[in-house]
Design a protein around this motif. Structure first.
Motif, PDB file in Angstrom:
ATOM      1  N   LYS A  32     -27.865 113.465  62.090  1.00  0.00           N
ATOM      2  CA  LYS A  32     -28.540 112.893  60.921  1.00  0.00           C
ATOM      3  C   LYS A  32     -28.771 113.962  59.854  1.00  0.00           C
ATOM      4  O   LYS A  32     -28.543 113.728  58.661  1.00  0.00           O
ATOM      5  CB  LYS A  32     -29.875 112.285  61.365  1.00  0.00           C
ATOM      6  N   GLU A  33     -29.171 115.148  60.279  1.00  0.00           N
ATOM      7  CA  GLU A  33     -29.397 116.250  59.342  1.00  0.00           C
ATOM      8  C   GLU A  33     -28.085 116.682  58.676  1.00  0.00           C
ATOM      9  O   GLU A  33     -28.050 116.934  57.460  1.00  0.00           O
ATOM     10  CB  GLU A  33     -30.049 117.428  60.060  1.00  0.00           C
ATOM     11  N   VAL A  34     -27.018 116.772  59.448  1.00  0.00           N
ATOM     12  CA  VAL A  34     -25.712 117.165  58.898  1.00  0.00           C
ATOM     13  C   VAL A  34     -25.229 116.104  57.913  1.00  0.00           C
ATOM     14  O   VAL A  34     -24.700 116.436  56.844  1.00  0.00           O
ATOM     15  CB  VAL A  34     -24.680 117.404  60.023  1.00  0.00           C
ATOM     16  N   GLN A  37     -26.907 116.665  54.721  1.00  0.00           N
ATOM     17  CA  GLN A  37     -26.348 117.831  54.034  1.00  0.00           C
ATOM     18  C   GLN A  37     -25.020 117.485  53.363  1.00  0.00           C
ATOM     19  O   GLN A  37     -24.758 117.900  52.229  1.00  0.00           O
ATOM     20  CB  GLN A  37     -26.158 118.983  55.016  1.00  0.00           C
ATOM     21  N   ILE A  38     -24.187 116.713  54.041  1.00  0.00           N
ATOM     22  CA  ILE A  38     -22.905 116.296  53.460  1.00  0.00           C
ATOM     23  C   ILE A  38     -23.157 115.444  52.226  1.00  0.00           C
ATOM     24  O   ILE A  38     -22.494 115.619  51.197  1.00  0.00           O
ATOM     25  CB  ILE A  38     -22.055 115.549  54.507  1.00  0.00           C
ATOM     26  N   LYS A  39     -24.112 114.544  52.316  1.00  0.00           N
ATOM     27  CA  LYS A  39     -24.462 113.702  51.174  1.00  0.00           C
ATOM     28  C   LYS A  39     -24.877 114.565  49.981  1.00  0.00           C
ATOM     29  O   LYS A  39     -24.487 114.307  48.843  1.00  0.00           O
ATOM     30  CB  LYS A  39     -25.604 112.766  51.582  1.00  0.00           C
ATOM     31  N   LYS A  46     -20.355 115.753  42.516  1.00  0.00           N
ATOM     32  CA  LYS A  46     -20.417 114.788  41.418  1.00  0.00           C
ATOM     33  C   LYS A  46     -21.043 115.427  40.186  1.00  0.00           C
ATOM     34  O   LYS A  46     -20.581 115.227  39.062  1.00  0.00           O
ATOM     35  CB  LYS A  46     -21.220 113.556  41.843  1.00  0.00           C
ATOM     36  N   ALA A  47     -22.083 116.248  40.390  1.00  0.00           N
ATOM     37  CA  ALA A  47     -22.739 116.930  39.281  1.00  0.00           C
ATOM     38  C   ALA A  47     -21.787 117.909  38.588  1.00  0.00           C
ATOM     39  O   ALA A  47     -21.894 118.141  37.383  1.00  0.00           O
ATOM     40  CB  ALA A  47     -23.987 117.662  39.773  1.00  0.00           C
ATOM     41  N   ALA A  54     -12.237 110.381  45.148  1.00  0.00           N
ATOM     42  CA  ALA A  54     -11.012 111.144  45.411  1.00  0.00           C
ATOM     43  C   ALA A  54     -11.288 112.274  46.395  1.00  0.00           C
ATOM     44  O   ALA A  54     -10.472 112.548  47.290  1.00  0.00           O
ATOM     45  CB  ALA A  54     -10.450 111.705  44.111  1.00  0.00           C
ATOM     46  N   LEU A  55     -12.436 112.906  46.258  1.00  0.00           N
ATOM     47  CA  LEU A  55     -12.804 113.992  47.162  1.00  0.00           C
ATOM     48  C   LEU A  55     -12.923 113.484  48.597  1.00  0.00           C
ATOM     49  O   LEU A  55     -12.428 114.117  49.538  1.00  0.00           O
ATOM     50  CB  LEU A  55     -14.126 114.614  46.700  1.00  0.00           C
ATOM     51  N   ARG A  56     -13.531 112.319  48.776  1.00  0.00           N
ATOM     52  CA  ARG A  56     -13.646 111.724  50.119  1.00  0.00           C
ATOM     53  C   ARG A  56     -12.259 111.427  50.694  1.00  0.00           C
ATOM     54  O   ARG A  56     -12.012 111.636  51.880  1.00  0.00           O
ATOM     55  CB  ARG A  56     -14.481 110.452  50.075  1.00  0.00           C
TER      56      ARG A  56
END
Length: 86
Positions: A32-34, A37-39, A46-47, A54-56
């Motif tokens: 859940k923590e990882v 972090q990925i999110k 995105k920023a 596309a990155l996904r």
């Protein structure tokens, strides 16, 4: 499992079961923590102006063996040609 079956478990077996459940719970929490972090990394991307969709897709494709990926791409191209979408 009824009470009679539970009483047949040795203390060692019960302790091993408790340890296994605890380990799985810890790993689920780490997962859940990882994921969080990925999110956050995707939000940073995105920023920066990167296209997250596309990155996904790049991340997903890099997990696939190159030969398998090329075979999938050829099959996709064939299907698109067959349906008149290419």
């Amino acid at each position: 499992m009824d009470d009679a079956a539970a009483t047949h478990l040795t203390e060692t077996t019960k302790e091993k079961l408790r340890q296994t459940v605890g380990k799985i719970e810890r790993l689920e929490e780490e997962k859940k923590e990882v994921a969080e972090q990925i999110k956050e990394v995707y939000a940073e991307a995105k920023a920066f102006g990167f296209d997250v969709k596309a990155l996904r897709q790049v991340i997903r494709l890099r997990k696939v063996d190159k030969a398998d990926r090329e075979e999938q791409e050829m099959m996709l191209e064939l299907y698109l040609l067959a349906t008149g979408d290419a």
